[in-house]
Write a protein that holds these residues in place. Structure first.
Motif, PDB file in Angstrom:
ATOM      1  N   TYR C   3       0.824  -1.202   0.000  1.00 37.21           N
ATOM      2  CA  TYR C   3       0.000   0.000   0.000  1.00 37.21           C
ATOM      3  C   TYR C   3       0.859   1.253   0.000  1.00 37.21           C
ATOM      4  O   TYR C   3       0.548   2.243  -0.646  1.00 37.21           O
ATOM      5  CB  TYR C   3      -0.951  -0.009   1.208  1.00 37.21           C
ATOM      6  CG  TYR C   3      -2.090  -0.971   1.037  1.00 37.21           C
ATOM      7  CD1 TYR C   3      -3.040  -0.758   0.045  1.00 37.21           C
ATOM      8  CD2 TYR C   3      -2.223  -2.099   1.833  1.00 37.21           C
ATOM      9  CE1 TYR C   3      -4.090  -1.636  -0.156  1.00 37.21           C
ATOM     10  CE2 TYR C   3      -3.268  -2.989   1.652  1.00 37.21           C
ATOM     11  CZ  TYR C   3      -4.200  -2.760   0.650  1.00 37.21           C
ATOM     12  OH  TYR C   3      -5.223  -3.621   0.460  1.00 37.21           O
ATOM     13  N   LEU C   4       1.982   1.178   0.719  1.00 33.57           N
ATOM     14  CA  LEU C   4       2.890   2.318   0.771  1.00 33.57           C
ATOM     15  C   LEU C   4       3.440   2.616  -0.630  1.00 33.57           C
ATOM     16  O   LEU C   4       3.515   3.766  -1.067  1.00 33.57           O
ATOM     17  CB  LEU C   4       4.031   2.021   1.751  1.00 33.57           C
ATOM     18  CG  LEU C   4       4.919   3.218   2.053  1.00 33.57           C
ATOM     19  CD1 LEU C   4       4.149   4.238   2.879  1.00 33.57           C
ATOM     20  CD2 LEU C   4       6.184   2.787   2.777  1.00 33.57           C
ATOM     21  N   ILE C   5       3.796   1.542  -1.337  1.00 34.68           N
ATOM     22  CA  ILE C   5       4.306   1.713  -2.707  1.00 34.68           C
ATOM     23  C   ILE C   5       3.230   2.349  -3.587  1.00 34.68           C
ATOM     24  O   ILE C   5       3.497   3.279  -4.343  1.00 34.68           O
ATOM     25  CB  ILE C   5       4.746   0.357  -3.300  1.00 34.68           C
ATOM     26  CG1 ILE C   5       5.932  -0.186  -2.500  1.00 34.68           C
ATOM     27  CG2 ILE C   5       5.127   0.516  -4.772  1.00 34.68           C
ATOM     28  CD1 ILE C   5       6.394  -1.534  -2.944  1.00 34.68           C
ATOM     29  N   ILE C   6       2.000   1.856  -3.452  1.00 35.65           N
ATOM     30  CA  ILE C   6       0.905   2.434  -4.249  1.00 35.65           C
ATOM     31  C   ILE C   6       0.789   3.923  -3.970  1.00 35.65           C
ATOM     32  O   ILE C   6       0.696   4.737  -4.888  1.00 35.65           O
ATOM     33  CB  ILE C   6      -0.444   1.742  -3.922  1.00 35.65           C
ATOM     34  CG1 ILE C   6      -0.406   0.274  -4.325  1.00 35.65           C
ATOM     35  CG2 ILE C   6      -1.591   2.451  -4.630  1.00 35.65           C
ATOM     36  CD1 ILE C   6      -1.674  -0.473  -4.017  1.00 35.65           C
ATOM     37  N   ILE C   7       0.833   4.272  -2.679  1.00 34.98           N
ATOM     38  CA  ILE C   7       0.612   5.675  -2.304  1.00 34.98           C
ATOM     39  C   ILE C   7       1.726   6.567  -2.865  1.00 34.98           C
ATOM     40  O   ILE C   7       1.457   7.582  -3.514  1.00 34.98           O
ATOM     41  CB  ILE C   7       0.522   5.810  -0.766  1.00 34.98           C
ATOM     42  CG1 ILE C   7      -0.767   5.143  -0.285  1.00 34.98           C
ATOM     43  CG2 ILE C   7       0.541   7.269  -0.338  1.00 34.98           C
ATOM     44  CD1 ILE C   7      -0.843   4.960   1.205  1.00 34.98           C
ATOM     45  N   ILE C   8       2.985   6.144  -2.661  1.00 35.37           N
ATOM     46  CA  ILE C   8       4.096   6.980  -3.139  1.00 35.37           C
ATOM     47  C   ILE C   8       4.075   7.070  -4.666  1.00 35.37           C
ATOM     48  O   ILE C   8       4.233   8.142  -5.252  1.00 35.37           O
ATOM     49  CB  ILE C   8       5.440   6.412  -2.639  1.00 35.37           C
ATOM     50  CG1 ILE C   8       5.529   6.624  -1.137  1.00 35.37           C
ATOM     51  CG2 ILE C   8       6.612   7.109  -3.336  1.00 35.37           C
ATOM     52  CD1 ILE C   8       6.731   6.032  -0.506  1.00 35.37           C
ATOM     53  N   SER C   9       3.826   5.952  -5.301  1.00 37.34           N
ATOM     54  CA  SER C   9       3.822   5.941  -6.760  1.00 37.34           C
ATOM     55  C   SER C   9       2.712   6.820  -7.313  1.00 37.34           C
ATOM     56  O   SER C   9       2.914   7.584  -8.254  1.00 37.34           O
ATOM     57  CB  SER C   9       3.689   4.496  -7.245  1.00 37.34           C
ATOM     58  OG  SER C   9       2.982   4.439  -8.432  1.00 37.34           O
ATOM     59  N   ALA C  10       1.516   6.744  -6.712  1.00 39.93           N
ATOM     60  CA  ALA C  10       0.384   7.503  -7.251  1.00 39.93           C
ATOM     61  C   ALA C  10       0.504   8.995  -6.976  1.00 39.93           C
ATOM     62  O   ALA C  10       0.080   9.813  -7.776  1.00 39.93           O
ATOM     63  CB  ALA C  10      -0.929   6.964  -6.691  1.00 39.93           C
ATOM     64  N   ILE C  11       1.089   9.359  -5.825  1.00 41.11           N
ATOM     65  CA  ILE C  11       1.177  10.786  -5.516  1.00 41.11           C
ATOM     66  C   ILE C  11       2.347  11.444  -6.258  1.00 41.11           C
ATOM     67  O   ILE C  11       2.193  12.484  -6.881  1.00 41.11           O
ATOM     68  CB  ILE C  11       1.329  11.031  -4.001  1.00 41.11           C
ATOM     69  CG1 ILE C  11       0.083  10.551  -3.269  1.00 41.11           C
ATOM     70  CG2 ILE C  11       1.555  12.518  -3.710  1.00 41.11           C
ATOM     71  CD1 ILE C  11       0.110  10.787  -1.787  1.00 41.11           C
ATOM     72  N   PHE C  12       3.524  10.810  -6.184  1.00 34.15           N
ATOM     73  CA  PHE C  12       4.721  11.491  -6.690  1.00 34.15           C
ATOM     74  C   PHE C  12       5.172  11.000  -8.068  1.00 34.15           C
ATOM     75  O   PHE C  12       5.337  11.780  -8.989  1.00 34.15           O
ATOM     76  CB  PHE C  12       5.875  11.326  -5.697  1.00 34.15           C
ATOM     77  CG  PHE C  12       5.602  11.953  -4.375  1.00 34.15           C
ATOM     78  CD1 PHE C  12       5.582  13.330  -4.239  1.00 34.15           C
ATOM     79  CD2 PHE C  12       5.342  11.172  -3.266  1.00 34.15           C
ATOM     80  CE1 PHE C  12       5.311  13.911  -3.019  1.00 34.15           C
ATOM     81  CE2 PHE C  12       5.073  11.745  -2.047  1.00 34.15           C
ATOM     82  CZ  PHE C  12       5.058  13.123  -1.915  1.00 34.15           C
ATOM     83  N   VAL C  13       5.391   9.685  -8.190  1.00 30.31           N
ATOM     84  CA  VAL C  13       6.034   9.186  -9.400  1.00 30.31           C
ATOM     85  C   VAL C  13       5.118   9.314 -10.613  1.00 30.31           C
ATOM     86  O   VAL C  13       5.519   9.812 -11.664  1.00 30.31           O
ATOM     87  CB  VAL C  13       6.468   7.723  -9.221  1.00 30.31           C
ATOM     88  CG1 VAL C  13       7.224   7.253 -10.447  1.00 30.31           C
ATOM     89  CG2 VAL C  13       7.330   7.582  -7.981  1.00 30.31           C
ATOM     90  N   ASN C  14       3.890   8.860 -10.475  1.00 30.69           N
ATOM     91  CA  ASN C  14       2.959   8.951 -11.598  1.00 30.69           C
ATOM     92  C   ASN C  14       1.887   9.978 -11.302  1.00 30.69           C
ATOM     93  O   ASN C  14       0.703   9.707 -11.437  1.00 30.69           O
ATOM     94  CB  ASN C  14       2.315   7.593 -11.867  1.00 30.69           C
ATOM     95  CG  ASN C  14       3.303   6.620 -12.422  1.00 30.69           C
ATOM     96  OD1 ASN C  14       4.033   6.932 -13.353  1.00 30.69           O
ATOM     97  ND2 ASN C  14       3.376   5.437 -11.838  1.00 30.69           N
ATOM     98  N   ASN C  15       2.311  11.162 -10.889  1.00 32.34           N
ATOM     99  CA  ASN C  15       1.343  12.197 -10.540  1.00 32.34           C
ATOM    100  C   ASN C  15       0.322  12.382 -11.666  1.00 32.34           C
ATOM    101  O   ASN C  15       0.671  12.472 -12.842  1.00 32.34           O
ATOM    102  CB  ASN C  15       2.051  13.510 -10.276  1.00 32.34           C
ATOM    103  CG  ASN C  15       1.096  14.572  -9.779  1.00 32.34           C
ATOM    104  OD1 ASN C  15       0.379  15.166 -10.550  1.00 32.34           O
ATOM    105  ND2 ASN C  15       1.056  14.761  -8.479  1.00 32.34           N
ATOM    106  N   ILE C  16      -0.939  12.422 -11.277  1.00 30.31           N
ATOM    107  CA  ILE C  16      -2.008  12.363 -12.277  1.00 30.31           C
ATOM    108  C   ILE C  16      -1.983  13.547 -13.244  1.00 30.31           C
ATOM    109  O   ILE C  16      -2.243  13.386 -14.435  1.00 30.31           O
ATOM    110  CB  ILE C  16      -3.374  12.213 -11.575  1.00 30.31           C
ATOM    111  CG1 ILE C  16      -4.470  12.028 -12.597  1.00 30.31           C
ATOM    112  CG2 ILE C  16      -3.669  13.400 -10.675  1.00 30.31           C
ATOM    113  CD1 ILE C  16      -5.708  11.446 -12.052  1.00 30.31           C
ATOM    114  N   VAL C  17      -1.636  14.735 -12.759  1.00 24.35           N
ATOM    115  CA  VAL C  17      -1.594  15.881 -13.676  1.00 24.35           C
ATOM    116  C   VAL C  17      -0.235  15.974 -14.358  1.00 24.35           C
ATOM    117  O   VAL C  17      -0.142  16.101 -15.573  1.00 24.35           O
ATOM    118  CB  VAL C  17      -1.829  17.216 -12.935  1.00 24.35           C
ATOM    119  CG1 VAL C  17      -2.012  18.334 -13.932  1.00 24.35           C
ATOM    120  CG2 VAL C  17      -3.006  17.124 -12.021  1.00 24.35           C
ATOM    121  N   LEU C  18       0.814  15.905 -13.559  1.00 19.77           N
ATOM    122  CA  LEU C  18       2.136  16.239 -14.080  1.00 19.77           C
ATOM    123  C   LEU C  18       2.775  15.099 -14.868  1.00 19.77           C
ATOM    124  O   LEU C  18       3.704  15.317 -15.627  1.00 19.77           O
ATOM    125  CB  LEU C  18       3.053  16.652 -12.931  1.00 19.77           C
ATOM    126  CG  LEU C  18       2.543  17.873 -12.155  1.00 19.77           C
ATOM    127  CD1 LEU C  18       3.389  18.130 -10.938  1.00 19.77           C
ATOM    128  CD2 LEU C  18       2.531  19.094 -13.051  1.00 19.77           C
TER     129      LEU C  18
END
Lengths: 193, 184, 199
Positions: C3-18
């Motif tokens: 879940y931690l990986i999902i959270i970091i990946s979704a917020i920072f790495v694959n940021n939905i806008v950027l």
């Protein structure tokens, strides 16, 4: 407005990308190359023309309070139609554009034209409006695609004229925003003359 | 312009629009089902044709368990196996079709789907010097790993993770081949 | 851990806008003031998470068993549109203050492609959190949707802060307004690119 004006207004005066600034998600996401931009533009134009025609036909009988849901269903129907046709006849293009084909449903250009133009005008004019705005959108996407492809991969429409790699940032996310920003500056400069 | 709203005509128009649209789509779906399947079949066929030297009729898709993971593959008699191998790449899943001849040599590889970075990892589809090094590779004699990990595969510049994943996919496919030839 | 990986990946790495270019129109539209940006972020967060859960269940228990997955687009957009309406009505009744804060943004969210985009991604794409590629289960999908929308909020609030500063600066005439905004987002996207590869 003349018939000719309806078709050409999408190029400059009501250019959906540089003047109206609508439908930005596909504009940024699919323009990694000139070809991708062109394909995305044509796909959007297909939906735009058909939904404009149908909506101008049904608009007089649709009750006022439910007109948005009805329009969305009509648009979504044409998008699904496009998805099926693309999967059947151009599966490679469908795969490249991916998520952004179903997302034409929420492209503000399509619903915007339905609401602002097709619901108030005749079938013929609405079709022409769809073609005009569609051409404007397609051209803008192709231009952004060409710039990003030249800078990012050193090629145009897949034809490589610079050996080696380009500036990778232009193929990746930041390049999309930067190219659109600078093209908009250029557009403002030229259009205001 | 638009008609006046009341409950009856609102419900009626929504129902009608939904009915007409779903009927239309149902019809189109039925019409395009066959072409869509043909398009997918054509893609599979061209992939198999690329990774194996020869095949005449369309083989059946089969499944096998190797090391707890399930793999699908095509058996082409007289030619070899086309194994579909899925690994975790840099940006998401990376799926390859790996052709292994009956002599146990890798014949060719082709990317079926990927989500690697354009211009970097995505080169695993186009970079000939990377892809071609797998042609005729003998995994029994030469270790399938990138040079950084002590193997002999030259990675794509600046895309070690993708290259590593690609190599791992080929190695997995070879393990599937070993298991399959054992069974025969 | 996953879940931690999902959270970091979704917020920072694959940021939905950027990084994924979803929801760009409202991102630019309501980010000129910090307060509206915060309000919109809250509303989007709420709707994306709720819509993803509902469409996930509809897909799993209705569309897939009936073989109607080709109707995903049309079904999902209808679900999202009605969901937004319901949220609006319920919010008005139970929490007028929250409604005041989020209310004006709610109708705009139906055409925010981030909502439909996340809902479609979750049911059609395989994800690679952890060490194997797989479709998300309901728990993962919920966390993914929540984290993605938090990433949307983060990008929007950061950008609104920058834009408030930008408004007071003297920019060349042709750059005024959206062009300079796009260039700013471009630089932000470059900064976020630095996160790539950490998970």
């Amino acid at each position: 407005m003349s018939k000719f004006g309806l078709i050409t207004k999408g190029l400059l005066k009501e250019n959906p990308t540089f003047v109206l600034v609508l439908g930005l998600c596909p504009t940024l996401a699919t323009t990694t190359s000139a070809m991708n931009g062109l394909e995305m533009g044509l796909a959007t134009m297909f939906v735009l023309i058909l939904s404009n025609i149908v909506i101008s036909l049904i608009a007089p009988v649709v009750p006022d309070k439910v007109h948005i849901p009805v329009y969305i269903v009509v648009i979504a129907t044409f998008v699904t139609l496009l998805q099926l046709l693309m999967q059947a006849y151009v599966p490679d293009v469908y795969e490249t554009l991916g998520l952004f084909i179903p997302l034409i449903v929420v492209n503000c250009i399509v619903l915007g034209r339905a609401e602002a133009f097709a619901s108030k005008n005749s079938v013929g004019d609405s079709a022409l409006d769809g073609i005009g705005i569609g051409i404007g959108f397609t051209l803008s996407l192709t231009v952004i695609g060409i710039v990003r492809e030249i800078l990012g991969s050193g090629s145009i429409f897949g034809w490589k004229f610079i050996a080696g790699d380009g500036v990778l940032a232009f193929v990746m996310a930041p390049g999309a925003f930067l190219v659109l920003g600078y093209l908009m500056v250029l557009f403002n400069k030229l259009a205001k003359r | 312009m638009a008609a006046k709203s009341n409950l009856t005509n609102m419900a009626l128009s929504l129902t009608l629009v939904c009915l007409v649209c779903s009927a239309l789509l149902g019809g189109i779906y039925a019409l395009t089902a066959a072409p869509i399947e043909q398009a997918q079949q054509a893609k599979t066929n061209s992939s198999i044709a690329r990774v194996l030297p020869a095949f005449d009729s369309v083989p059946e898709l089969e499944t096998i368990e190797v090391d707890g993971a399930s793999y699908t593959y095509y058996r082409v008699p007289g030619s070899g196996y086309a194994v579909i191998s899925k690994v975790v790449g840099f940006g998401g899943p990376l799926t390859l079709m790996v052709g292994i001849g009956e002599d146990g040599l890798v014949c060719n590889t082709v990317v079926l789907s990927h989500s690697e970075t354009p211009g970097l990892g995505a080169k695993c589809q186009t970079d000939a010097s990377f892809i071609d090094q797998f042609k005729g590779w003998d995994p029994a004699a030469r270790r399938l790993a990138v040079t950084k990990d002590g193997g002999e595969v030259d990675a794509i510049t600046a895309s070690t993770i993708t290259s590593r994943a690609y190599t791992a996919a080929v190695a997995n496919a070879y393990n599937v081949y070993l298991k399959l030839s054992e069974n025969e | 851990m996953e879940y931690l990986i999902i959270i970091i990946s979704a917020i920072f790495v694959n940021n939905i806008v950027l990084a994924q270019f979803l929801g760009v129109c409202p991102f630019l539209g309501v980010s000129s003031k910090l307060t509206t940006a915060t309000g919109m972020s809250g509303a989007v967060c709420f709707v994306i998470t709720l819509a993803t859960v509902v469409t996930y269940l509809i897909n799993k228990f209705f569309l897939v068993p009936l073989g109607l997955t080709f109707l995903q687009t049309i079904a999902f957009i209808l679900v999202i549109a009605s969901l937004v309406q319901i949220v609006e009505i319920v919010l008005k009744k139970i929490s007028p203050s929250l409604y005041q804060a989020l209310g004006i943004f709610l109708p705009l969210i139906t055409t925010n492609c981030a909502v439909l985009g996340v809902a479609l991604n979750v049911v059609t794409k395989e994800f690679t959190f952890g060490d194997s590629a797989h479709m998300l289960n309901l728990g993962e999908a919920t966390v993914y949707a929540l984290a993605t929308s938090l990433g949307y909020g983060l990008a929007m609030i950061l950008f609104a802060g920058l834009r408030e500063q930008l408004a007071m600066r003297d920019v060349p005439k042709s750059f005024k307004g959206l062009p300079i905004a796009f260039i700013t987002v471009g630089i932000m996207a470059m900064a976020f690119l630095g996160f790539s590869g950490i998970v």
